[in-house]
Design an enzyme around this catalytic site. Structure first.
Site, PDB file in Angstrom:
ATOM      1  N   ASP A 183     -11.886   1.083  -0.556  1.00  0.00           N
ATOM      2  CA  ASP A 183     -10.285   0.896  -1.170  1.00  0.00           C
ATOM      3  C   ASP A 183      -9.474  -0.421  -1.427  1.00  0.00           C
ATOM      4  O   ASP A 183      -9.658  -1.321  -0.540  1.00  0.00           O
ATOM      5  CB  ASP A 183      -9.080   1.963  -0.314  1.00  0.00           C
ATOM      6  CG  ASP A 183      -8.241   2.005  -1.038  1.00  0.00           C
ATOM      7  OD1 ASP A 183      -7.745   3.001  -1.650  1.00  0.00           O
ATOM      8  OD2 ASP A 183      -7.367   1.400  -0.919  1.00  0.00           O
ATOM      9  N   ASN A 200      -0.231  -2.763  -9.471  1.00  0.00           N
ATOM     10  CA  ASN A 200       0.400  -1.446 -10.278  1.00  0.00           C
ATOM     11  C   ASN A 200       1.979  -1.666 -10.234  1.00  0.00           C
ATOM     12  O   ASN A 200       2.119  -2.282 -11.967  1.00  0.00           O
ATOM     13  CB  ASN A 200       0.152  -0.083 -10.436  1.00  0.00           C
ATOM     14  CG  ASN A 200      -1.607   0.155 -10.496  1.00  0.00           C
ATOM     15  OD1 ASN A 200      -2.023  -0.523 -11.531  1.00  0.00           O
ATOM     16  ND2 ASN A 200      -2.268   1.584  -9.970  1.00  0.00           N
ATOM     17  N   ASP A 256      -6.405  -0.594 -14.066  1.00  0.00           N
ATOM     18  CA  ASP A 256      -7.543  -0.472 -14.880  1.00  0.00           C
ATOM     19  C   ASP A 256      -7.979  -1.375 -14.589  1.00  0.00           C
ATOM     20  O   ASP A 256      -9.662  -1.856 -14.601  1.00  0.00           O
ATOM     21  CB  ASP A 256      -7.143  -0.236 -16.104  1.00  0.00           C
ATOM     22  CG  ASP A 256      -5.929   1.401 -15.855  1.00  0.00           C
ATOM     23  OD1 ASP A 256      -6.244   2.033 -14.911  1.00  0.00           O
ATOM     24  OD2 ASP A 256      -6.155   1.911 -17.075  1.00  0.00           O
ATOM     25  N   GLU A 266      -8.784   4.221  -6.702  1.00  0.00           N
ATOM     26  CA  GLU A 266      -8.563   2.858  -6.608  1.00  0.00           C
ATOM     27  C   GLU A 266      -9.569   2.963  -5.353  1.00  0.00           C
ATOM     28  O   GLU A 266     -10.423   2.440  -4.542  1.00  0.00           O
ATOM     29  CB  GLU A 266      -7.149   2.195  -5.749  1.00  0.00           C
ATOM     30  CG  GLU A 266      -7.049   2.096  -4.854  1.00  0.00           C
ATOM     31  CD  GLU A 266      -5.910   3.228  -4.900  1.00  0.00           C
ATOM     32  OE1 GLU A 266      -4.892   3.012  -3.852  1.00  0.00           O
ATOM     33  OE2 GLU A 266      -5.580   3.820  -5.438  1.00  0.00           O
TER      34      GLU A 266
END
Length: 342
Positions: free
Chosen positions: A223, A231, A240, A266
């Site tokens: 992760d 983000n 992304d 993620e």
């Protein structure tokens, strides 16, 4: 010598000729047989299936001539394709269009010529089926009808060739489209890795194999640390890009038999067949270090990884995933950017 006028539809005619993809192909029995029949029916020593290009006429089939092409400028067939009926030249030496033609004054010393146009379904004259003699003569009505019928058979062969090629091209396009659909169905669009569905299928297959062989199967669940904050700070496009780069990094750190997949969001999974726990921990640590040392454009990126191994796969894929998830939770609770196992 009079050169044949250029047809009004010359560009269309040439385009149609190229569509048949016949120029400069090897001899084929079907065309040779038609030329032979034309020579026998018309009782001539020479018969040709002539296709008239921009600068030359090329013979798909030839009986008795001994060459595969001549310049268009000296071509009788370039005159014949201007009309719809069989063109007959009883005596070339007496015809002002051909009397000083080098094919008349020199080899093959043409005196008699008859050519039936090869006309495509949309009216483009591609060339002729023609017969040639070294003696002046006439062409009977039945011979002219037979020559025209054989010319239609040449066009039927060309049309069949075009249709076969179109079907082949359609089949190739269909296979390419199906391959693309399969790729889209099995690959995560953002990262290029296998998607969750493929991972689960491979995991089930591997556990069944491991059940028979008794070999260990390991799974890594990783992760991206603090991904929501990443983000929120840099935007989803930047996030992304992190996932995309991870998708490119993971396969380079694995064996060909391993499978890296995007599990969701993620989270990524790595399936390691025939790998004991110690080996899986080594792979996980290699991944962790590669990410930590990577050249990330906005700020350093780290990952937490959980490793689970099953030597008895009777619990199934969900049991192994749950164990890897528990190990990942331990890694995050211990401070992130680390590897943990259950």
């Amino acid at each position: 010598m009079q050169q044949a006028p250029i047809p009004a539809n010359e560009e269309h005619r040439l385009a149609r000729l190229l569509e048949y993809d016949i120029l400069d192909t090897l001899p084929e029995q079907a065309y040779d047989d038609i030329a032979l029949l034309a020579a026998r029916i018309c009782r001539t020593p020479i018969a040709l299936i002539s296709l008239v290009g921009r600068e030359r006429q090329w013979f798909k089939a030839e009986i008795g001539l001994g060459t595969r092409e001549t310049p268009r400028a000296v071509s009788f067939c370039a005159h014949a394709l201007l009309g719809e009926e069989v063109m007959v030249v009883p005596d070339a030496e007496q015809d002002p269009r051909f009397t000083d033609n080098p094919l008349v004054q020199g080899g093959p010393r043409i005196r008699f010529y008859a050519g039936a146009p090869l006309v495509s379904p949309d009216g483009a004259a591609l060339g002729t089926l023609c017969v040639i003699d070294r003696q002046p003569r006439q062409l009977g009505e039945e011979e002219a009808q037979a020559l025209a019928a054989l010319a239609r058979q040449v066009m039927a062969q060309l049309e069949l060739r075009r249709e076969v090629r179109e079907r082949q091209r359609y089949q190739e396009l269909l296979e390419a489209a199906n391959a693309q659909l399969k790729e889209l169905a099995e690959r995560d669009e953002l990262t290029g890795l296998a998607n969750r569905r493929v991972l689960m299928r491979y995991l089930d297959t591997e556990l069944q194999r491991a059940r028979r062989s008794g070999e260990p199967t390991s799974l890594i669940l990783l992760d991206v640390d603090e991904f929501k904050a990443y983000n929120d700070t840099f935007g989803h496009l930047a996030g992304d890009e992190v996932l995309r780069r991870l998708g490119g990094l993971l396969p380079r750190l694995l064996r060909a038999s391993d499978l890296a997949a995007r599990y969701g969001g993620e989270e990524f999974m790595v399936l390691l067949p025939n790998t004991p726990n110690a080996g899986a921990l080594g792979v996980a640590e290699r991944i962790r270090q590669a990410v930590e040392q990577g050249a990330w454009p906005l700020r350093p990126v780290t990952v937490s990884l959980g490793v689970a191994t099953r030597t008895d796969p009777s619990g199934g894929s969900l049991s192994l995933i749950e164990a890897a998830d528990q190990a990942l939770y331990k890694a995050k609770q211990a401070g992130r950017n680390r590897v943990a196992r259950v």
